[in-house]
Design a protein around this motif. Sequence first.
Motif, PDB file in Angstrom:
ATOM      1  N   ASN A   1      41.177  41.513  39.283  1.00  0.00           N
ATOM      2  CA  ASN A   1      42.516  40.946  39.481  1.00  0.00           C
ATOM      3  C   ASN A   1      43.097  41.353  40.829  1.00  0.00           C
ATOM      4  N   PHE A   2      42.953  42.630  41.170  1.00  0.00           N
ATOM      5  CA  PHE A   2      43.470  43.116  42.446  1.00  0.00           C
ATOM      6  C   PHE A   2      42.789  42.404  43.617  1.00  0.00           C
TER       7      PHE A   2
ATOM      8  N   GLN B   1      44.135  39.008  44.155  1.00  0.00           N
ATOM      9  CA  GLN B   1      45.416  39.058  44.878  1.00  0.00           C
ATOM     10  C   GLN B   1      45.173  39.204  46.374  1.00  0.00           C
ATOM     11  N   GLU B   2      44.260  40.081  46.735  1.00  0.00           N
ATOM     12  CA  GLU B   2      43.968  40.306  48.153  1.00  0.00           C
ATOM     13  C   GLU B   2      43.369  39.058  48.797  1.00  0.00           C
TER      14      GLU B   2
ATOM     15  N   GLY C   1      43.931  36.047  47.859  1.00  0.00           N
ATOM     16  CA  GLY C   1      45.052  35.124  47.980  1.00  0.00           C
ATOM     17  C   GLY C   1      45.896  35.408  49.217  1.00  0.00           C
ATOM     18  N   ARG C   2      46.116  36.684  49.504  1.00  0.00           N
ATOM     19  CA  ARG C   2      46.883  37.051  50.703  1.00  0.00           C
ATOM     20  C   ARG C   2      46.170  36.593  51.970  1.00  0.00           C
TER      21      ARG C   2
ATOM     22  N   ARG D   1      41.030  33.181  38.679  1.00  0.00           N
ATOM     23  CA  ARG D   1      42.038  34.045  38.042  1.00  0.00           C
ATOM     24  C   ARG D   1      42.121  33.757  36.542  1.00  0.00           C
TER      25      ARG D   1
END
Length: 175
Positions: A131-132, A135-136, A138-139, A168
């Motif tokens: 999950n983390f 997120q990264e 996505g950034r 996701r």
Amino acid sequence: FIAENESDDVQLETIFIDSLQNALIEADKVRILEGKNIQADLNLRLTEMKSIIKQIQQIEEDGRKDNFQKYKGKIKDLLENINIDENRIFQEVAILAEKKDITEEIVRFNSHVDLFTQYMHSNENEGKKLNFLLQEMGREVNTIGSKTDFINISHLVVRLKDELEKIREQVQNIV
């Protein structure tokens, strides 16, 4: 259940335990099969994202020289009636081009994909790490989208975001 004699209790207990063990074995088989299917889907999506990133990288590399000339022209137009050193224009264009460079984001994105793949093949429960990393990723994708001047890169960024969202959703099934 009310048993008429004690041997019925033992027989019922044996049947119940055997049935429970068989159900647990079958549930484990289904979980493993579902996990393999999810892993196969994730592998396909990661491969697709790597392909998209390569396309973005190629478009950016191919357009770098054109962008440099475009920025140079814009600066010259803005400063048309102002006497300025040609070297200063090149310096400003280089600064602008550096701000628009997405090489770092591409490198970090690929690094996140590699780490995601490593965690995905781990025997440990790495759901939170996955999950983390999403997120990264996505950034990095958002930064690429905000830095680019190329419409075709913007379209590819949308595809990347779509793939990330699908990944996701799959990761939520295993967390």
